[in-house]
Write a protein that holds these residues in place. Structure first.
Motif, PDB file in Angstrom:
ATOM      1  N   ASP A  98       1.582   5.426   0.012  1.00  0.00           N
ATOM      2  CA  ASP A  98       0.377   6.810  -0.040  1.00  0.00           C
ATOM      3  C   ASP A  98       1.636   7.841   0.317  1.00  0.00           C
ATOM      4  OD1 ASP A  98       1.079   5.958   2.777  1.00  0.00           O
ATOM      5  OD2 ASP A  98      -0.470   5.889   3.655  1.00  0.00           O
ATOM      6  N   ALA A  99       1.140   8.848   0.288  1.00  0.00           N
ATOM      7  CA  ALA A  99       2.253  10.044   1.043  1.00  0.00           C
ATOM      8  C   ALA A  99       2.210  10.534   2.393  1.00  0.00           C
ATOM      9  CB  ALA A  99       2.194  11.276  -0.165  1.00  0.00           C
ATOM     10  N   VAL A 100       3.032  10.899   3.182  1.00  0.00           N
ATOM     11  CA  VAL A 100       2.792  11.402   4.650  1.00  0.00           C
ATOM     12  C   VAL A 100       4.313  11.978   4.674  1.00  0.00           C
ATOM     13  CG1 VAL A 100       1.690   9.121   5.468  1.00  0.00           C
ATOM     14  CG2 VAL A 100       4.465   9.285   5.185  1.00  0.00           C
ATOM     15  N   LEU A 117       7.241   9.104   1.244  1.00  0.00           N
ATOM     16  CA  LEU A 117       6.995   8.466   0.174  1.00  0.00           C
ATOM     17  C   LEU A 117       6.915   7.252   1.670  1.00  0.00           C
ATOM     18  CD1 LEU A 117       4.773   8.122  -2.244  1.00  0.00           C
ATOM     19  CD2 LEU A 117       6.818   7.222  -3.343  1.00  0.00           C
ATOM     20  N   ARG A 118       5.473   6.598   1.396  1.00  0.00           N
ATOM     21  CA  ARG A 118       5.703   6.064   2.418  1.00  0.00           C
ATOM     22  C   ARG A 118       4.774   4.679   1.166  1.00  0.00           C
ATOM     23  NH1 ARG A 118       1.492   5.547   7.604  1.00  0.00           N
ATOM     24  NH2 ARG A 118       0.001   6.112   6.054  1.00  0.00           N
ATOM     25  N   THR A 119       5.508   2.712   1.958  1.00  0.00           N
ATOM     26  CA  THR A 119       4.754   1.963   1.672  1.00  0.00           C
ATOM     27  C   THR A 119       5.459   1.109   2.751  1.00  0.00           C
ATOM     28  OG1 THR A 119       6.678   0.994   1.169  1.00  0.00           O
ATOM     29  CG2 THR A 119       5.824   1.615  -0.866  1.00  0.00           C
ATOM     30  N   ARG A 178       0.955  -1.362   0.155  1.00  0.00           N
ATOM     31  CA  ARG A 178      -0.115  -0.055  -0.256  1.00  0.00           C
ATOM     32  C   ARG A 178       0.268   0.881   0.558  1.00  0.00           C
ATOM     33  NH1 ARG A 178      -3.679  -1.342   5.282  1.00  0.00           N
ATOM     34  NH2 ARG A 178      -2.681  -3.465   5.337  1.00  0.00           N
TER      35      ARG A 178
END
Length: 177
Positions: free
Chosen positions: A107-109, A128-130, A105
Protein backbone atom coordinates in the motif's frame (compact mmCIF):
# COMPACT_ATOMS: atom_id res chain seq x y z
CA UNK A 1 12.56 -6.38 -12.88
CA UNK A 2 11.70 -8.95 -10.24
CA UNK A 3 8.72 -11.19 -10.60
CA UNK A 4 6.59 -11.84 -7.55
CA UNK A 5 6.22 -15.48 -8.52
CA UNK A 6 9.70 -16.01 -7.08
CA UNK A 7 11.17 -14.95 -3.75
CA UNK A 8 14.35 -12.93 -4.35
CA UNK A 9 16.27 -10.88 -1.80
CA UNK A 10 16.61 -7.10 -2.15
CA UNK A 11 20.35 -7.59 -2.77
CA UNK A 12 19.90 -10.19 -5.50
CA UNK A 13 17.20 -8.12 -7.17
CA UNK A 14 19.34 -4.94 -7.02
CA UNK A 15 22.35 -6.70 -8.56
CA UNK A 16 20.13 -8.13 -11.31
CA UNK A 17 19.17 -4.61 -12.40
CA UNK A 18 22.76 -3.32 -12.29
CA UNK A 19 22.62 -1.59 -8.91
CA UNK A 20 24.99 -1.97 -5.97
CA UNK A 21 22.98 -2.87 -2.85
CA UNK A 22 24.22 -1.77 0.56
CA UNK A 23 22.66 -1.08 3.91
CA UNK A 24 23.12 0.86 7.11
CA UNK A 25 21.96 -0.67 10.38
CA UNK A 26 19.92 1.86 12.31
CA UNK A 27 19.14 -0.52 15.19
CA UNK A 28 19.23 -4.19 16.09
CA UNK A 29 17.50 -5.00 19.38
CA UNK A 30 16.47 -8.18 21.17
CA UNK A 31 13.14 -7.37 22.77
CA UNK A 32 9.66 -8.66 23.57
CA UNK A 33 7.51 -9.18 20.47
CA UNK A 34 4.69 -6.72 19.90
CA UNK A 35 1.20 -8.20 19.65
CA UNK A 36 1.31 -7.85 15.85
CA UNK A 37 4.74 -9.50 15.61
CA UNK A 38 3.64 -12.36 17.88
CA UNK A 39 0.55 -12.91 15.72
CA UNK A 40 2.46 -12.77 12.43
CA UNK A 41 5.24 -15.05 13.68
CA UNK A 42 2.95 -17.48 15.51
CA UNK A 43 4.70 -16.77 18.81
CA UNK A 44 3.44 -17.44 22.30
CA UNK A 45 2.96 -14.99 25.10
CA UNK A 46 6.17 -13.35 26.40
CA UNK A 47 8.08 -14.33 23.22
CA UNK A 48 11.07 -12.29 22.18
CA UNK A 49 12.26 -11.28 18.72
CA UNK A 50 15.29 -9.66 17.17
CA UNK A 51 14.14 -6.45 15.53
CA UNK A 52 16.28 -4.92 12.79
CA UNK A 53 15.84 -1.44 11.36
CA UNK A 54 18.04 -1.00 8.32
CA UNK A 55 18.33 1.69 5.65
CA UNK A 56 18.81 0.13 2.20
CA UNK A 57 20.69 1.89 -0.56
CA UNK A 58 21.00 1.33 -4.30
CA UNK A 59 24.34 2.56 -5.66
CA UNK A 60 24.62 4.90 -2.67
CA UNK A 61 21.07 6.30 -2.87
CA UNK A 62 18.78 5.65 0.13
CA UNK A 63 15.63 3.99 -1.25
CA UNK A 64 14.11 1.82 1.48
CA UNK A 65 13.79 1.33 5.21
CA UNK A 66 13.25 -2.20 6.41
CA UNK A 67 11.90 -2.98 9.85
CA UNK A 68 12.07 -6.71 10.37
CA UNK A 69 11.23 -8.88 13.35
CA UNK A 70 12.96 -12.27 13.30
CA UNK A 71 12.08 -15.27 15.43
CA UNK A 72 14.73 -15.74 18.12
CA UNK A 73 16.52 -18.75 16.62
CA UNK A 74 17.08 -16.82 13.37
CA UNK A 75 17.64 -13.37 14.85
CA UNK A 76 20.39 -14.74 17.10
CA UNK A 77 22.43 -15.29 13.91
CA UNK A 78 22.25 -11.65 12.80
CA UNK A 79 25.16 -10.27 14.86
CA UNK A 80 27.49 -12.58 12.91
CA UNK A 81 26.34 -11.18 9.54
CA UNK A 82 27.76 -8.10 7.80
CA UNK A 83 24.35 -6.44 7.46
CA UNK A 84 25.76 -3.43 5.65
CA UNK A 85 27.43 -5.28 2.79
CA UNK A 86 25.93 -8.80 2.74
CA UNK A 87 22.49 -10.08 1.88
CA UNK A 88 20.94 -11.36 5.09
CA UNK A 89 18.82 -13.76 3.05
CA UNK A 90 21.86 -15.21 1.27
CA UNK A 91 23.87 -15.51 4.49
CA UNK A 92 20.99 -17.17 6.34
CA UNK A 93 20.67 -19.68 3.48
CA UNK A 94 24.37 -20.51 3.90
CA UNK A 95 23.61 -21.13 7.59
CA UNK A 96 20.73 -23.49 6.72
CA UNK A 97 17.85 -21.04 7.20
CA UNK A 98 15.87 -20.95 3.95
CA UNK A 99 13.28 -18.23 3.38
CA UNK A 100 10.94 -20.22 1.16
CA UNK A 101 7.59 -18.43 0.92
CA UNK A 102 6.30 -14.94 1.56
CA UNK A 103 2.99 -13.16 1.64
CA UNK A 104 3.11 -9.47 0.74
CA UNK A 105 0.65 -6.66 1.34
CA UNK A 106 1.40 -3.48 -0.58
CA UNK A 107 0.00 0.00 0.00
CA UNK A 108 0.95 3.67 -0.09
CA UNK A 109 1.72 5.69 3.04
CA UNK A 110 3.06 9.12 3.90
CA UNK A 111 6.57 9.34 5.33
CA UNK A 112 6.66 9.95 9.05
CA UNK A 113 9.40 12.03 10.65
CA UNK A 114 11.88 9.16 11.15
CA UNK A 115 11.43 7.73 7.64
CA UNK A 116 11.68 11.19 6.07
CA UNK A 117 14.93 11.87 7.89
CA UNK A 118 16.48 8.50 7.01
CA UNK A 119 15.46 8.72 3.34
CA UNK A 120 16.29 12.42 2.95
CA UNK A 121 12.77 13.48 1.94
CA UNK A 122 10.15 15.77 3.42
CA UNK A 123 7.70 14.51 6.03
CA UNK A 124 4.57 13.34 4.23
CA UNK A 125 6.41 12.31 1.06
CA UNK A 126 4.79 9.29 -0.62
CA UNK A 127 6.22 5.90 0.29
CA UNK A 128 5.32 2.48 -0.99
CA UNK A 129 4.97 0.10 1.95
CA UNK A 130 5.21 -3.66 1.79
CA UNK A 131 4.32 -5.84 4.74
CA UNK A 132 5.79 -9.32 4.38
CA UNK A 133 5.53 -12.54 6.34
CA UNK A 134 8.18 -15.05 5.32
CA UNK A 135 8.23 -18.74 6.18
CA UNK A 136 10.65 -21.64 5.88
CA UNK A 137 9.98 -24.68 3.64
CA UNK A 138 7.89 -26.29 6.42
CA UNK A 139 5.68 -23.20 6.69
CA UNK A 140 7.16 -21.96 9.97
CA UNK A 141 7.33 -18.15 10.19
CA UNK A 142 10.86 -16.72 10.07
CA UNK A 143 10.36 -12.98 9.71
CA UNK A 144 7.74 -10.24 9.68
CA UNK A 145 8.89 -7.15 7.83
CA UNK A 146 7.53 -3.71 7.09
CA UNK A 147 9.52 -2.12 4.27
CA UNK A 148 9.01 1.48 3.13
CA UNK A 149 10.30 2.45 -0.32
CA UNK A 150 10.71 5.94 -1.73
CA UNK A 151 7.72 6.65 -3.92
CA UNK A 152 9.93 7.36 -6.93
CA UNK A 153 12.25 4.39 -6.43
CA UNK A 154 9.95 1.45 -6.96
CA UNK A 155 7.37 0.64 -9.58
CA UNK A 156 5.17 -2.42 -9.46
CA UNK A 157 4.01 -3.68 -12.82
CA UNK A 158 1.16 -6.08 -13.39
CA UNK A 159 0.98 -8.08 -16.61
CA UNK A 160 -2.26 -9.90 -17.31
CA UNK A 161 -2.86 -12.64 -19.82
CA UNK A 162 -5.32 -15.47 -20.24
CA UNK A 163 -2.49 -17.91 -19.42
CA UNK A 164 -1.23 -16.32 -16.19
CA UNK A 165 -0.93 -13.20 -14.12
CA UNK A 166 2.54 -12.02 -13.10
CA UNK A 167 3.37 -9.14 -10.82
CA UNK A 168 6.85 -7.64 -11.10
CA UNK A 169 8.86 -4.90 -9.40
CA UNK A 170 11.58 -2.78 -10.91
CA UNK A 171 13.79 0.15 -9.99
CA UNK A 172 13.42 3.20 -12.22
CA UNK A 173 16.36 5.55 -11.86
CA UNK A 174 15.30 9.17 -11.95
CA UNK A 175 11.59 8.45 -11.86
CA UNK A 176 9.49 11.35 -10.61
CA UNK A 177 6.49 11.01 -8.31
Amino acid sequence: MQGFAELVSFSAWARSVGEVPTGRVVALVHRPATDLEAAQLDLGEDARVYHLTRLRLLSGRPVMIERTAYVERVGALLPGIDMEGESITDRLAELGIVLADADHRIDAVAAGSEDAELLGVRRGAPLLRTRRRTTDPAGNPIEWSVDSYLGDAMTFTVHNSVASTALAARFEAGAVT
